[in-house]
Write a protein that holds these residues in place. Structure first.
Motif, PDB file in Angstrom:
ATOM      1  N   LEU A   1       0.760  -1.343   0.021  1.00  0.00           N
ATOM      2  CA  LEU A   1       0.126  -0.092  -0.046  1.00  0.00           C
ATOM      3  C   LEU A   1       0.861   1.351   0.009  1.00  0.00           C
ATOM      4  O   LEU A   1       1.614   1.337   0.797  1.00  0.00           O
ATOM      5  N   VAL A   2       0.638   2.207  -0.902  1.00  0.00           N
ATOM      6  CA  VAL A   2       1.438   3.407  -1.010  1.00  0.00           C
ATOM      7  C   VAL A   2       0.547   4.515  -1.398  1.00  0.00           C
ATOM      8  O   VAL A   2      -0.496   4.229  -2.023  1.00  0.00           O
ATOM      9  N   GLN A   3       1.015   5.619  -1.076  1.00  0.00           N
ATOM     10  CA  GLN A   3       0.171   6.840  -1.397  1.00  0.00           C
ATOM     11  C   GLN A   3       0.275   7.189  -2.875  1.00  0.00           C
ATOM     12  O   GLN A   3       1.416   7.163  -3.121  1.00  0.00           O
ATOM     13  N   ALA A   4      -0.602   8.119  -3.354  1.00  0.00           N
ATOM     14  CA  ALA A   4      -0.216   8.534  -4.665  1.00  0.00           C
ATOM     15  C   ALA A   4       1.008   9.542  -4.593  1.00  0.00           C
ATOM     16  O   ALA A   4       1.175  10.134  -3.744  1.00  0.00           O
ATOM     17  N   GLY A   5       1.548   9.403  -5.881  1.00  0.00           N
ATOM     18  CA  GLY A   5       2.794  10.076  -5.807  1.00  0.00           C
ATOM     19  C   GLY A   5       4.106   9.184  -5.401  1.00  0.00           C
ATOM     20  O   GLY A   5       5.198   9.528  -5.607  1.00  0.00           O
ATOM     21  N   GLY A   6       3.773   8.118  -4.585  1.00  0.00           N
ATOM     22  CA  GLY A   6       4.833   7.142  -4.064  1.00  0.00           C
ATOM     23  C   GLY A   6       5.617   6.251  -5.107  1.00  0.00           C
ATOM     24  O   GLY A   6       5.113   6.154  -6.199  1.00  0.00           O
ATOM     25  N   SER A   7       6.613   5.604  -4.527  1.00  0.00           N
ATOM     26  CA  SER A   7       7.143   4.472  -5.292  1.00  0.00           C
ATOM     27  C   SER A   7       7.085   3.319  -4.695  1.00  0.00           C
ATOM     28  O   SER A   7       7.214   3.043  -3.508  1.00  0.00           O
ATOM     29  N   LEU A   8       7.241   2.235  -5.607  1.00  0.00           N
ATOM     30  CA  LEU A   8       7.380   0.642  -5.121  1.00  0.00           C
ATOM     31  C   LEU A   8       8.659  -0.009  -6.225  1.00  0.00           C
ATOM     32  O   LEU A   8       8.546   0.422  -7.029  1.00  0.00           O
ATOM     33  N   ARG A   9       9.179  -1.134  -5.487  1.00  0.00           N
ATOM     34  CA  ARG A   9      10.179  -1.728  -6.349  1.00  0.00           C
ATOM     35  C   ARG A   9       9.544  -3.178  -6.338  1.00  0.00           C
ATOM     36  O   ARG A   9       9.550  -3.863  -5.027  1.00  0.00           O
ATOM     37  N   LEU A  10       8.914  -3.704  -7.429  1.00  0.00           N
ATOM     38  CA  LEU A  10       8.395  -5.323  -7.449  1.00  0.00           C
ATOM     39  C   LEU A  10       9.552  -6.068  -7.984  1.00  0.00           C
ATOM     40  O   LEU A  10      10.614  -5.648  -8.785  1.00  0.00           O
ATOM     41  N   SER A  11       9.885  -7.219  -7.271  1.00  0.00           N
ATOM     42  CA  SER A  11      10.955  -8.008  -7.836  1.00  0.00           C
ATOM     43  C   SER A  11      10.048  -9.361  -8.255  1.00  0.00           C
ATOM     44  O   SER A  11       9.095  -9.772  -7.865  1.00  0.00           O
TER      45      SER A  11
END
Length: 128
Positions: free
Chosen positions: A11-21
Motif C-alpha cells: 500500500l502506497v500513497q499517490a505519488g509514491g514508489s514501489l519496487r517489485l521483484s
C-alpha cells in the motif's frame, strides 16, 4: 519449466514508489524475454513492461511510460519493476511473466498470449 515468484507489492500513497521483484527458479532467466502485467478488478490483464533477453530493449505502454522501469539481473535470476509517481489507477495485481526465446536479440513480447509462465501476482494499492 520456470517458476516465478513476485514480491514487493503493498500500500502506497499517490505519488509514491514501489519496487517489485520477480525471482525465478528452475531455469536460467537469461533464456527468457520477461514481462510485467497488471490486472485490476473487472478489467483485462494488461502489459506494463517487457524486457529483452539481454536487457538491451524494453517496452512500455503510454499509460506507464516515464513512470515505470523494468530491469533484469540475469546473474541473480531476477527481474525488477520500479514504479514511480504512482496513481490510484495503478492499483492492481501485478504479475511477472516469462517467454523463452532462442535468439539473443532485442525482441520483446507484448501480448498476454505470448507468455508461457506466470507468477502468482503481488498486490499494489495506491491510495489517493
Amino acid at each position: 519449466q520456470v517458476q516465478l515468484v513476485e514480491s514487493g507489492g503493498g500500500l502506497v500513497q499517490a505519488g509514491g514508489s514501489l519496487r517489485l521483484s520477480c525471482a525465478a527458479s528452475g531455469r536460467t532467466l537469461s533464456s527468457y524475454v520477461m514481462g510485467w502485467f497488471r490486472q485490476a478488478p473487472g478489467k483485462e490483464r494488461e502489459i506494463v513492461a517487457a524486457i529483452s533477453r539481454n536487457g538491451g530493449h524494453s517496452y512500455y505502454p503510454d499509460s506507464v511510460k516515464g513512470r515505470f522501469t523494468i530491469s533484469r539481473d540475469n546473474a541473480k535470476n531476477t527481474v525488477y519493476l520500479q514504479l514511480n509517481s504512482l496513481k490510484p489507477e495503478d492499483t492492481a495485481v501485478y504479475y511477472c511473466a516469462a517467454k523463452r526465446r532462442d535468439f539473443i536479440d532485442l525482441y520483446v513480447y507484448t501480448r498476454r498470449a505470448d507468455y508461457d509462465y506466470w507468477g502468482q501476482g503481488t498486490q499494489v494499492t495506491v491510495s489517493s
